[in-house]
Motif scaffolding. Structure first.
Motif, PDB file in Angstrom:
ATOM      1  N   UNK A   1      49.408  21.584  44.540  1.00  0.00           N
ATOM      2  CA  UNK A   1      50.472  20.338  44.476  1.00  0.00           C
ATOM      3  C   UNK A   1      49.926  19.659  43.292  1.00  0.00           C
ATOM      4  N   UNK A   2      50.423  18.387  43.153  1.00  0.00           N
ATOM      5  CA  UNK A   2      50.319  17.639  41.973  1.00  0.00           C
ATOM      6  C   UNK A   2      48.888  16.927  41.984  1.00  0.00           C
ATOM      7  N   UNK A   3      48.142  16.963  43.294  1.00  0.00           N
ATOM      8  CA  UNK A   3      46.845  16.328  43.525  1.00  0.00           C
ATOM      9  C   UNK A   3      45.653  17.109  43.031  1.00  0.00           C
ATOM     10  N   UNK A   4      45.837  18.461  42.926  1.00  0.00           N
ATOM     11  CA  UNK A   4      44.734  19.330  42.377  1.00  0.00           C
ATOM     12  C   UNK A   4      45.157  20.052  41.151  1.00  0.00           C
ATOM     13  N   UNK A   5      46.255  19.669  40.452  1.00  0.00           N
ATOM     14  CA  UNK A   5      46.402  19.953  39.022  1.00  0.00           C
ATOM     15  C   UNK A   5      46.230  19.010  38.106  1.00  0.00           C
ATOM     16  N   UNK A   6      46.315  19.171  36.892  1.00  0.00           N
ATOM     17  CA  UNK A   6      45.933  18.189  35.614  1.00  0.00           C
ATOM     18  C   UNK A   6      47.298  17.386  35.584  1.00  0.00           C
ATOM     19  N   UNK A   7      47.320  16.327  34.931  1.00  0.00           N
ATOM     20  CA  UNK A   7      48.668  15.564  34.598  1.00  0.00           C
ATOM     21  C   UNK A   7      49.753  16.234  34.111  1.00  0.00           C
ATOM     22  N   UNK A   8      49.515  17.528  33.397  1.00  0.00           N
ATOM     23  CA  UNK A   8      50.753  18.076  32.916  1.00  0.00           C
ATOM     24  C   UNK A   8      51.476  18.714  34.011  1.00  0.00           C
ATOM     25  N   UNK A   9      51.136  18.798  35.061  1.00  0.00           N
ATOM     26  CA  UNK A   9      51.749  19.558  36.234  1.00  0.00           C
ATOM     27  C   UNK A   9      52.238  20.710  36.137  1.00  0.00           C
ATOM     28  N   UNK A  10      53.207  21.356  36.568  1.00  0.00           N
ATOM     29  CA  UNK A  10      53.520  22.684  36.359  1.00  0.00           C
ATOM     30  C   UNK A  10      54.625  23.049  35.445  1.00  0.00           C
ATOM     31  N   UNK A  11      54.395  24.078  34.586  1.00  0.00           N
ATOM     32  CA  UNK A  11      55.440  24.516  33.630  1.00  0.00           C
ATOM     33  C   UNK A  11      56.080  25.779  34.099  1.00  0.00           C
ATOM     34  N   UNK A  12      57.341  25.920  33.958  1.00  0.00           N
ATOM     35  CA  UNK A  12      57.964  26.967  34.269  1.00  0.00           C
ATOM     36  C   UNK A  12      58.722  27.843  33.185  1.00  0.00           C
ATOM     37  N   UNK A  13      58.584  29.059  33.263  1.00  0.00           N
ATOM     38  CA  UNK A  13      59.497  29.719  32.057  1.00  0.00           C
ATOM     39  C   UNK A  13      59.932  31.203  32.782  1.00  0.00           C
ATOM     40  N   UNK A  14      60.976  31.666  31.996  1.00  0.00           N
ATOM     41  CA  UNK A  14      61.785  33.014  32.816  1.00  0.00           C
ATOM     42  C   UNK A  14      62.026  33.793  31.639  1.00  0.00           C
ATOM     43  N   UNK A  15      62.419  35.012  31.995  1.00  0.00           N
ATOM     44  CA  UNK A  15      62.460  35.858  31.044  1.00  0.00           C
ATOM     45  C   UNK A  15      64.153  35.896  30.564  1.00  0.00           C
ATOM     46  N   UNK A  16      64.411  36.348  29.341  1.00  0.00           N
ATOM     47  CA  UNK A  16      65.805  36.341  28.852  1.00  0.00           C
ATOM     48  C   UNK A  16      66.846  37.022  29.719  1.00  0.00           C
ATOM     49  N   UNK A  17      68.120  36.622  29.782  1.00  0.00           N
ATOM     50  CA  UNK A  17      68.721  37.528  30.759  1.00  0.00           C
ATOM     51  C   UNK A  17      69.238  39.031  29.911  1.00  0.00           C
ATOM     52  N   UNK A  18      69.163  38.968  28.595  1.00  0.00           N
ATOM     53  CA  UNK A  18      69.456  40.234  27.928  1.00  0.00           C
ATOM     54  C   UNK A  18      68.153  41.289  28.222  1.00  0.00           C
ATOM     55  N   UNK A  19      67.036  40.654  28.475  1.00  0.00           N
ATOM     56  CA  UNK A  19      65.780  41.690  28.927  1.00  0.00           C
ATOM     57  C   UNK A  19      65.800  42.140  30.141  1.00  0.00           C
ATOM     58  N   UNK A  20      66.834  41.843  31.247  1.00  0.00           N
ATOM     59  CA  UNK A  20      66.589  42.019  32.540  1.00  0.00           C
ATOM     60  C   UNK A  20      67.596  43.480  32.676  1.00  0.00           C
ATOM     61  N   UNK A  21      66.987  44.441  33.043  1.00  0.00           N
ATOM     62  CA  UNK A  21      67.745  45.782  33.072  1.00  0.00           C
ATOM     63  C   UNK A  21      68.659  45.789  34.431  1.00  0.00           C
ATOM     64  N   UNK A  22      69.742  46.819  34.562  1.00  0.00           N
ATOM     65  CA  UNK A  22      70.506  46.728  35.502  1.00  0.00           C
ATOM     66  C   UNK A  22      70.409  48.220  36.034  1.00  0.00           C
ATOM     67  N   UNK A  23      70.335  49.328  35.236  1.00  0.00           N
ATOM     68  CA  UNK A  23      70.233  50.510  35.419  1.00  0.00           C
ATOM     69  C   UNK A  23      68.837  51.250  35.324  1.00  0.00           C
ATOM     70  N   UNK A  24      68.032  51.951  36.382  1.00  0.00           N
ATOM     71  CA  UNK A  24      66.957  52.353  35.758  1.00  0.00           C
ATOM     72  C   UNK A  24      67.027  54.002  36.096  1.00  0.00           C
ATOM     73  N   UNK A  25      66.415  54.693  35.143  1.00  0.00           N
ATOM     74  CA  UNK A  25      66.281  56.242  35.165  1.00  0.00           C
ATOM     75  C   UNK A  25      65.000  56.523  35.224  1.00  0.00           C
ATOM     76  N   UNK A  26      64.443  57.220  36.333  1.00  0.00           N
ATOM     77  CA  UNK A  26      63.153  57.479  36.639  1.00  0.00           C
ATOM     78  C   UNK A  26      62.942  58.792  36.366  1.00  0.00           C
ATOM     79  N   UNK A  27      62.328  59.515  35.624  1.00  0.00           N
ATOM     80  CA  UNK A  27      61.792  61.068  35.637  1.00  0.00           C
ATOM     81  C   UNK A  27      60.559  61.397  36.309  1.00  0.00           C
ATOM     82  N   UNK A  28      60.714  62.260  37.103  1.00  0.00           N
ATOM     83  CA  UNK A  28      59.606  62.845  38.065  1.00  0.00           C
ATOM     84  C   UNK A  28      59.685  64.321  37.982  1.00  0.00           C
ATOM     85  N   UNK A  29      58.467  64.598  38.537  1.00  0.00           N
ATOM     86  CA  UNK A  29      58.368  66.236  38.741  1.00  0.00           C
ATOM     87  C   UNK A  29      58.824  66.493  40.063  1.00  0.00           C
ATOM     88  N   UNK A  30      59.832  67.337  40.036  1.00  0.00           N
ATOM     89  CA  UNK A  30      60.538  68.208  41.265  1.00  0.00           C
ATOM     90  C   UNK A  30      59.819  69.152  41.833  1.00  0.00           C
TER      91      UNK A  30
END
Length: 276
Positions: free
Chosen positions: A33-62
């Protein structure tokens, strides 16, 4: 890295050897919590929406046909929002369609639900305890809208006196729980029996009485702590450590394996409508 990926592990070089931190179901082992981190606090960031895939094709050995086969998994809800974005994955060590499907579901789940990173700096007393792969809980009043963590003023195994009585305004309803850091560096969580001012009484005794100035965190169904999984820990100046963590959903394993619906987790009250 590929071999570790088969076991959903992250290889870490520490203390002269390679250690493996597996992405498996686990409880939080430390709190911030804010008592055991530095005064800058917590910094959040996320990935861009265009980098989030919606279909995954996995190749495997049948193993039946003795040839390379493909398993395609689609996230229909994500396709409706972002369109069709295909990701090609080679399933290293994957020899069945079920394995390939679970791998695809895990990739899509992580990109849609575990894409946020949190970066913060802490002092040596916390930086040398946590390790990459550990799950932590973060109580950030900037995001949650209310302070629910701080330092212990006095403690026994059943009663914890916190540093501010104005942040313990929780009722005993809503399944309140209190988490504290014990003298051995572990985190222990107990249900709350009563709250009187700054004194919190738990329903069963802690294994040890927390030290004065140990961290504490209070949560209930209305405001829960955020869960993150530590990815990297960097020593910045010999005293402070910079920690980067990735958002963590403990229920993802039941969702990927059995299709169990994800429970909602409320981490903020700032999305509630306010009076004019």
């Amino acid at each position: 890295n590929e071999l570790a990926g088969v076991m959903r592990c992250m290889p870490i070089w520490a203390a002269g050897s390679i250690q493996l931190a597996q992405d498996s179901p686990k409880d939080a082992s430390y709190l911030f919590n804010l008592s055991n981190v530095t005064s800058e606090g917590f910094s959040y960031s996320g990935s861009g929406l265009k980098t989030r895939n919606t279909v995954v094709s996995v190749s495997y050995f049948n193993m039946d046909s003795r040839e390379i086969d493909y398993e395609v998994y689609e996230d229909t809800a994500a396709i409706a929002k972002f369109g069709v974005i295909i990701k090609q994955v080679k399933g290293f060590g994957c020899t069945s369609r079920g394995q390939a499907r679970r791998l695809a579901k895990a990739i899509l789940f992580a990109e849609q639900n575990e894409s946020e990173t949190c970066t913060f700096a802490t002092s040596i007393d916390s930086g040398i305890i946590v390790r990459p792969g550990a799950v932590i809980e973060i109580a950030d009043p900037v995001r949650s809208g209310v302070r629910r963590g701080g330092r212990v003023n006095a403690a026994t195994t059943t009663q914890i006196t916190v540093d501010d009585s104005t942040v313990t305004d929780l009722a005993t309803t809503g399944n309140p729980v209190l988490s504290v850091i014990l003298p051995d560096g572990t985190m222990e969580t107990k249900g709350v029996q009563s709250i009187v001012g700054a004194v919190i009484t738990v329903d069963s005794a802690f294994s040890q009485a927390p030290n004065v100035n140990a961290g504490w965190l209070l949560q209930n169904d209305t405001v829960e702590a955020q869960k993150f999984r530590i990815i990297t820990i960097d020593e910045s100046d010999g005293i402070n450590y910079v920690i980067t963590a990735l958002s963590y959903v403990n229920a993802k394993y039941a969702f990927i394996e059995d299709g169990v619906s994800l429970p909602t987790r409320t981490v903020s009250i700032l999305n509630l409508p306010k009076n004019p």
